[in-house]
Motif scaffolding. Structure first.
Motif, mmCIF file in Angstrom:
data_model
loop_
_atom_site.group_PDB
_atom_site.id
_atom_site.type_symbol
_atom_site.label_atom_id
_atom_site.label_comp_id
_atom_site.label_asym_id
_atom_site.label_seq_id
_atom_site.Cartn_x
_atom_site.Cartn_y
_atom_site.Cartn_z
ATOM 1 N N CYS A 67 -73.325 81.933 -112.618
ATOM 2 C CA CYS A 67 -73.662 82.865 -111.007
ATOM 3 C C CYS A 67 -73.739 82.886 -109.857
ATOM 4 C CB CYS A 67 -75.804 82.812 -111.736
ATOM 5 S SG CYS A 67 -75.866 80.727 -111.219
ATOM 6 N N TRP A 68 -73.733 83.556 -109.226
ATOM 7 C CA TRP A 68 -72.748 82.885 -107.739
ATOM 8 C C TRP A 68 -73.652 82.140 -107.438
ATOM 9 C CZ3 TRP A 68 -68.436 83.748 -105.780
ATOM 10 C CH2 TRP A 68 -67.778 83.918 -104.731
ATOM 11 N N GLU A 69 -74.958 81.606 -107.525
ATOM 12 C CA GLU A 69 -75.113 80.347 -106.727
ATOM 13 C C GLU A 69 -74.698 78.796 -107.176
ATOM 14 O OE1 GLU A 69 -78.511 83.590 -107.092
ATOM 15 O OE2 GLU A 69 -76.813 83.537 -108.177
ATOM 16 N N ILE A 70 -73.968 79.486 -108.014
ATOM 17 C CA ILE A 70 -73.354 77.965 -108.773
ATOM 18 C C ILE A 70 -71.850 77.952 -107.930
ATOM 19 C CG2 ILE A 70 -72.405 77.415 -110.785
ATOM 20 C CD1 ILE A 70 -75.695 77.007 -111.417
ATOM 21 N N GLU A 71 -71.197 79.273 -108.692
ATOM 22 C CA GLU A 71 -70.339 79.081 -108.673
ATOM 23 C C GLU A 71 -69.727 79.070 -107.110
ATOM 24 O OE1 GLU A 71 -65.914 80.316 -110.554
ATOM 25 O OE2 GLU A 71 -68.061 79.270 -111.352
ATOM 26 N N GLN A 72 -70.461 79.747 -105.939
ATOM 27 C CA GLN A 72 -70.747 80.224 -104.277
ATOM 28 C C GLN A 72 -69.799 78.462 -103.797
ATOM 29 O OE1 GLN A 72 -72.967 81.787 -102.097
ATOM 30 N NE2 GLN A 72 -74.436 80.593 -102.468
ATOM 31 N N LYS A 73 -70.541 77.777 -104.629
ATOM 32 C CA LYS A 73 -70.251 76.337 -104.142
ATOM 33 C C LYS A 73 -68.942 75.185 -103.745
ATOM 34 C CE LYS A 73 -75.293 74.581 -105.971
ATOM 35 N NZ LYS A 73 -76.179 73.856 -106.609
ATOM 36 N N LYS A 74 -68.115 76.071 -104.291
ATOM 37 C CA LYS A 74 -66.697 75.609 -104.926
ATOM 38 C C LYS A 74 -66.015 76.054 -103.829
ATOM 39 C CE LYS A 74 -66.074 76.884 -108.732
ATOM 40 N NZ LYS A 74 -64.828 77.126 -110.451
ATOM 41 N N LEU A 75 -66.607 76.394 -102.842
ATOM 42 C CA LEU A 75 -66.009 77.334 -102.053
ATOM 43 C C LEU A 75 -66.621 76.440 -100.293
ATOM 44 C CD1 LEU A 75 -67.409 80.724 -101.732
ATOM 45 C CD2 LEU A 75 -64.800 80.364 -101.964
ATOM 46 N N ASP A 76 -67.004 75.135 -101.167
ATOM 47 C CA ASP A 76 -66.983 74.599 -99.103
ATOM 48 C C ASP A 76 -65.933 73.532 -99.508
ATOM 49 O OD1 ASP A 76 -70.032 75.526 -99.691
ATOM 50 O OD2 ASP A 76 -70.733 73.567 -100.117
ATOM 51 N N GLN A 77 -64.671 73.424 -100.166
ATOM 52 C CA GLN A 77 -63.719 72.429 -100.158
ATOM 53 C C GLN A 77 -63.126 73.451 -99.394
ATOM 54 O OE1 GLN A 77 -61.841 72.183 -103.615
ATOM 55 N NE2 GLN A 77 -63.231 73.483 -104.890
ATOM 56 N N TYR A 78 -63.378 74.895 -99.041
ATOM 57 C CA TYR A 78 -62.369 75.562 -98.364
ATOM 58 C C TYR A 78 -62.353 75.903 -97.234
ATOM 59 C CZ TYR A 78 -60.201 75.732 -103.157
ATOM 60 O OH TYR A 78 -59.917 75.829 -104.186
ATOM 61 N N PHE A 79 -64.029 75.303 -96.505
ATOM 62 C CA PHE A 79 -64.527 75.961 -95.278
ATOM 63 C C PHE A 79 -65.077 75.310 -95.353
ATOM 64 C CE2 PHE A 79 -63.121 80.368 -98.108
ATOM 65 C CZ PHE A 79 -62.744 80.640 -97.117
ATOM 66 N N LYS A 137 -51.583 76.136 -98.138
ATOM 67 C CA LYS A 137 -52.174 75.192 -97.876
ATOM 68 C C LYS A 137 -53.777 74.779 -99.072
ATOM 69 C CE LYS A 137 -48.798 73.301 -96.569
ATOM 70 N NZ LYS A 137 -47.277 72.586 -97.708
ATOM 71 N N LYS A 138 -54.431 75.800 -98.959
ATOM 72 C CA LYS A 138 -55.911 76.406 -98.916
ATOM 73 C C LYS A 138 -55.665 77.605 -100.004
ATOM 74 C CE LYS A 138 -58.669 73.605 -96.221
ATOM 75 N NZ LYS A 138 -60.088 73.499 -95.815
ATOM 76 N N ALA A 139 -55.785 77.488 -101.091
ATOM 77 C CA ALA A 139 -55.886 78.757 -102.283
ATOM 78 C C ALA A 139 -56.390 78.768 -103.146
ATOM 79 C CB ALA A 139 -54.434 79.333 -102.655
ATOM 80 N N TYR A 140 -57.231 79.955 -103.236
ATOM 81 C CA TYR A 140 -57.721 80.183 -104.993
ATOM 82 C C TYR A 140 -57.732 81.601 -105.685
ATOM 83 C CZ TYR A 140 -61.347 81.805 -101.863
ATOM 84 O OH TYR A 140 -61.808 82.636 -100.459
ATOM 85 N N THR A 141 -58.018 81.605 -106.340
ATOM 86 C CA THR A 141 -58.076 82.812 -107.708
ATOM 87 C C THR A 141 -58.599 82.691 -108.188
ATOM 88 O OG1 THR A 141 -56.677 83.802 -108.709
ATOM 89 C CG2 THR A 141 -56.802 81.597 -109.412
ATOM 90 N N ILE A 148 -62.351 80.540 -107.881
ATOM 91 C CA ILE A 148 -63.433 80.651 -107.923
ATOM 92 C C ILE A 148 -64.066 82.116 -108.677
ATOM 93 C CG2 ILE A 148 -65.205 81.271 -106.165
ATOM 94 C CD1 ILE A 148 -64.339 78.541 -105.596
ATOM 95 N N ARG A 149 -64.461 81.980 -109.831
ATOM 96 C CA ARG A 149 -64.958 83.519 -110.002
ATOM 97 C C ARG A 149 -65.452 84.480 -110.042
ATOM 98 N NH1 ARG A 149 -66.688 80.348 -115.790
ATOM 99 N NH2 ARG A 149 -67.913 79.152 -114.244
ATOM 100 N N ASN A 150 -65.161 85.348 -110.118
ATOM 101 C CA ASN A 150 -66.074 86.763 -109.366
ATOM 102 C C ASN A 150 -67.346 86.762 -110.491
ATOM 103 O OD1 ASN A 150 -66.689 88.591 -107.593
ATOM 104 N ND2 ASN A 150 -65.267 90.073 -108.780
ATOM 105 N N ILE A 151 -68.488 86.449 -110.268
ATOM 106 C CA ILE A 151 -70.031 86.195 -111.057
ATOM 107 C C ILE A 151 -70.771 86.266 -110.161
ATOM 108 C CG2 ILE A 151 -71.307 84.516 -112.099
ATOM 109 C CD1 ILE A 151 -68.810 82.887 -112.506
ATOM 110 N N PRO A 152 -71.256 87.466 -111.038
ATOM 111 C CA PRO A 152 -73.187 87.837 -109.937
ATOM 112 C C PRO A 152 -74.040 86.912 -109.248
ATOM 113 C CG PRO A 152 -72.536 89.037 -112.156
ATOM 114 C CD PRO A 152 -71.601 87.718 -111.978
#
Length: 364
Positions: free
Chosen positions: A352-364, A144-148, A168-172
């Protein structure tokens, strides 16, 4: 309030998995207690992390026997580990994680680092590829919860399974140097850098051949993998020992010290299967953050970044003479080099990861 526990599973040795490390740090910032489970390999590097690490040494390290052993051990470990959430990284950890989550009635999150069943090493191996496709067909519609990692993979999976996988892109991180030190390359020439795993289809042999047509530019290779010895033999056959420099494995904490020393960065992955075609390699973003112009193939996701942010140039094909001409033209164009570096300074504030990681909030 007590912390929620999360169990993070990978099949690698943890030390070089930058994506999972960043996500674990994100989870800690969200008040999770993190346990990361991986394995011991012959060249495993000891690491000091802010989360618990469990690494197992396996009897088998290759092929079907490894995956069977790994998942049985992982399943057994999960069944006897108290956790609130299980984070499965890639299809090769998903069977154990899925069944453990069902048995324990805990939440499962799936992170697909690639289009696993379409990888280059599976091309031409119908039985093996069908095995992984069968696993995807069973598990992915049920998660039910997945990202790539790339939009193309999101679209591929959604078209096949209607599973609304996220991106969720793999960004530094903006500040990616954890251990600052002065480093150097074993050459006085300009350099083009490859950093990453040394596996088939990374464009290294065409690049080595292209050096015959480029003056005053050496190839720096940082990484290790299954074709390392084959590449070293190829370098000797091409009489390029003085132009190609193998730097071996460099810890992620120190890697950026080397990346920023290069003149150019290469992202010449060849479209060997859909997994490579749809890939968005993290070294692309590493080069942007290091402000080194990029030489890239025309894979759709990579080309999109290159064109949207104007941070490099594209080769029309993988012929050595084409690669050489593209590089020579870029090195001769001082105005374009300056423009690319300026664009990279702007791009890394967005990518940058500081922006990209915010999208993780919908999974955790």
């Amino acid at each position: 309030m007590s912390k929620k526990k999360i169990f993070v599973a990978v099949t690698n040795d943890i030390s070089t998995d930058y994506r999972v490390h960043k996500i674990c740090n994100y989870l800690i910032s969200k008040n999770y207690e993190v346990t990361m489970y991986g394995r011991v390999l012959p060249n495993t590097i000891n690491v000091d992390r802010s989360y618990k690490i469990v690494r197992k040494k396996h009897f088998f390290n290759h092929n079907f026997l490894f995956y069977a052993e790994f998942n049985l051990r992982l399943l057994f470990t999960l069944l006897f580990t108290k956790t609130d959430v299980i984070l499965s990284n890639d299809l090769d950890t998903l069977p154990a994680c899925f069944f453990a989550s069902r048995f324990k009635k805990v939440e499962l999150v799936y992170d697909s680092h690639e289009l696993f069943s379409e990888g280059p090493e599976l091309q031409g191996r119908r039985f093996v590829q069908n095995f992984w496709r069968t696993l995807e067909n069973y598990f992915l519609p049920r998660v039910k919860k997945a990202y790539t990692v790339s939009q193309s993979i999101v679209e591929f999976y959604h078209s096949k399974y209607q599973n609304n996988m996220g991106l969720i892109r793999n960004i530094p991180l903006k500040k990616d140097v954890l251990e600052v030190e002065e480093v150097s390359f074993p050459t006085e020439n300009k350099t083009i850098l490859y950093q990453g795993v040394l596996n088939p289809g990374r464009g290294l042999k065409p690049m080595i051949k292209a050096l015959h047509h480029i003056h005053n530019l050496d190839l720096i290779i940082i990484g290790y993998g299954k074709v390392e010895e084959e590449l070293k033999e190829f370098v000797v056959k091409q009489n390029m020992q003085h132009r190609v420099h193998f730097m071996g494995r460099v810890a992620r904490e120190k890697l950026f010290n080397y990346t920023k020393k290069a003149t150019l960065g290469m992202v010449l992955e060849e479209p060997l299967g859909l997994s490579f075609k749809y890939a968005l390699p993290n070294k692309l973003f590493d080069y942007i953050h290091a402000e080194i112009p990029i030489i890239s193939g025309r894979l759709p996701e990579v080309e999109r970044i290159i064109n949207d942010f104007n941070v490099g140039v594209l080769v029309d094909d993988y012929q050595p003479i084409t690669i050489a001409k593209t590089i020579n033209d870029l090195l001769a164009n001082k105005e374009l080099l300056t423009e690319i570096k300026s664009n990279q300074q702007k791009a890394k504030e967005i990518l940058c990861w500081e922006i990209e990681q915010k999208k993780l909030d919908q999974y955790f």
